[in-house]
Design a protein around this motif. Sequence first.
Motif, PDB file in Angstrom:
ATOM      1  N   UNK A 110       0.848  -1.188   0.000  1.00 42.39           N
ATOM      2  CA  UNK A 110       0.000   0.000   0.000  1.00 42.39           C
ATOM      3  C   UNK A 110       0.885   1.240   0.000  1.00 42.39           C
ATOM      4  N   UNK A 111       0.837   2.048   1.043  1.00 44.80           N
ATOM      5  CA  UNK A 111       1.628   3.279   1.064  1.00 44.80           C
ATOM      6  C   UNK A 111       2.874   3.166   1.930  1.00 44.80           C
ATOM      7  N   UNK A 112       3.084   1.988   2.525  1.00 46.54           N
ATOM      8  CA  UNK A 112       4.176   1.826   3.480  1.00 46.54           C
ATOM      9  C   UNK A 112       5.221   0.845   2.969  1.00 46.54           C
ATOM     10  N   UNK A 113       6.408   0.960   3.554  1.00 40.19           N
ATOM     11  CA  UNK A 113       7.438  -0.062   3.384  1.00 40.19           C
ATOM     12  C   UNK A 113       7.322  -1.028   4.546  1.00 40.19           C
ATOM     13  N   UNK A 114       7.397  -2.315   4.254  1.00 40.76           N
ATOM     14  CA  UNK A 114       7.330  -3.320   5.317  1.00 40.76           C
ATOM     15  C   UNK A 114       8.556  -4.219   5.204  1.00 40.76           C
ATOM     16  N   UNK A 115       9.004  -4.736   6.364  1.00 38.35           N
ATOM     17  CA  UNK A 115      10.179  -5.601   6.418  1.00 38.35           C
ATOM     18  C   UNK A 115       9.818  -7.019   5.988  1.00 38.35           C
ATOM     19  N   UNK A 147      16.014   8.463   1.424  1.00 36.67           N
ATOM     20  CA  UNK A 147      16.861   7.796   0.430  1.00 36.67           C
ATOM     21  C   UNK A 147      16.332   6.406   0.101  1.00 36.67           C
ATOM     22  N   UNK A 148      15.906   5.632   1.128  1.00 34.70           N
ATOM     23  CA  UNK A 148      15.407   4.282   0.857  1.00 34.70           C
ATOM     24  C   UNK A 148      14.081   4.356   0.096  1.00 34.70           C
ATOM     25  N   UNK A 149      13.271   5.371   0.398  1.00 37.07           N
ATOM     26  CA  UNK A 149      12.019   5.537  -0.334  1.00 37.07           C
ATOM     27  C   UNK A 149      12.300   5.830  -1.811  1.00 37.07           C
ATOM     28  N   UNK A 150      13.272   6.713  -2.045  1.00 38.62           N
ATOM     29  CA  UNK A 150      13.620   7.053  -3.422  1.00 38.62           C
ATOM     30  C   UNK A 150      14.250   5.870  -4.134  1.00 38.62           C
ATOM     31  N   UNK A 151      15.120   5.136  -3.406  1.00 39.89           N
ATOM     32  CA  UNK A 151      15.766   3.967  -4.019  1.00 39.89           C
ATOM     33  C   UNK A 151      14.737   2.908  -4.396  1.00 39.89           C
ATOM     34  N   UNK A 152      13.727   2.708  -3.524  1.00 44.86           N
ATOM     35  CA  UNK A 152      12.714   1.691  -3.815  1.00 44.86           C
ATOM     36  C   UNK A 152      11.822   2.139  -4.977  1.00 44.86           C
ATOM     37  N   UNK A 153      11.490   3.411  -5.002  1.00 41.51           N
ATOM     38  CA  UNK A 153      10.635   3.901  -6.072  1.00 41.51           C
ATOM     39  C   UNK A 153      11.341   3.857  -7.428  1.00 41.51           C
ATOM     40  N   UNK A 154      12.655   4.139  -7.430  1.00 40.02           N
ATOM     41  CA  UNK A 154      13.387   4.190  -8.697  1.00 40.02           C
ATOM     42  C   UNK A 154      14.072   2.877  -9.043  1.00 40.02           C
TER      43      UNK A 154
END
Length: 361
Positions: A110-115, A147-154
């Motif tokens: 959804x809108x979150x990152x999960x482990x 940074x991790x959000x951007x890395x995951x999105x890109x």
Amino acid sequence: MTDTAKLPKFPVATPIREGLIAFLIVFGASTICIISIYLKASSAQVESVRSELARLARQSAALVDAQSHQKLNDPEQMETELYDAALRPLANFHKSIPEISYIYTVIKKEEDLVFILDTANRPEWLKFDRDMDPSILMDVYEDPSTTILEAHMSATTMTDESIYTDEFGTFISGYAPVFDADGQHIATIGVDLEVSDFYSRIAPTRTAAFTATGIAFIIACLTAVALGRYRYIASQKRAELSKAMDELRLAKTAAEEATRAKSDFLANISHEIRTPLNGLIGVLHLLDKEFDASKNQLLKTALDCSNDLQTLINDVLDFSKVEANKMEVEIATINGGTTCQEVHALHLANAKEKALEFNYK
């Protein structure tokens, strides 16, 4: 003593001030250079750490079994062989690099990152001598870095440009995408380096900077002391030279005054002597006309002596003129016979008293 020759009111103040200025210049310039070098070296060290984290993240991503990873979606799977099989390659890799704090994977839900995977869940495999705070399968990453959000999105490899803090600690991290067999981006893996470990890596650069600053401080102190001592000695020498020159000027003035006094005395006494002498010569001239030839010879001798004395007095006056730079040289002719006659007449009486024969030819 003249104003220019006066000693400084505070002879030590100038050397101290100049020494302090030299210290500030040397230490300030050295410190600026050291800071500049330190910042460049530190930046290079940080870039080196970031590059290493990016490399480790890519290596870790290559160890993830995409097929097993996609099957993990329930916290109860953490105790299954599937979870262990997916986690073991990462745990072995993590065990070989103990300075790394955490290695984990995240997915977007959804809108979150999960482990999904986290090597901290198997501390018995890692055997690190430190406490670790593991994440649970499908736990939401509450405070992820941008940074991790951007890395995951890109779906690209990235590293944090600066230190960040989340619920697990303070880190600088590297991130890399995990792809399945079809090249689809299924997850992002994170490799965290705890801030103390990060600082330990750049500590030699900081230590070198502090050491260089200490050396610069010592050099600046020595320079200030040397310059201050040199300036102090120079000021003392200048004061001594000024004093000696003043004493020399005073001595010269006293000598000139003494010379002038002597010249004035000679001039005055010569004038005083010449006045009665002129009267005596005048009387002798008058007597010369009234006595017979034998007595006239005596009068002539007396007259010649008086004239010689007058000449001597004139010479004394000429000496005064020499000292006053007013002497004028005159060229005159003399009669040798007359001169010899005058010398004979002058000393004849003394020769007779001593029963000496005194003649001239």
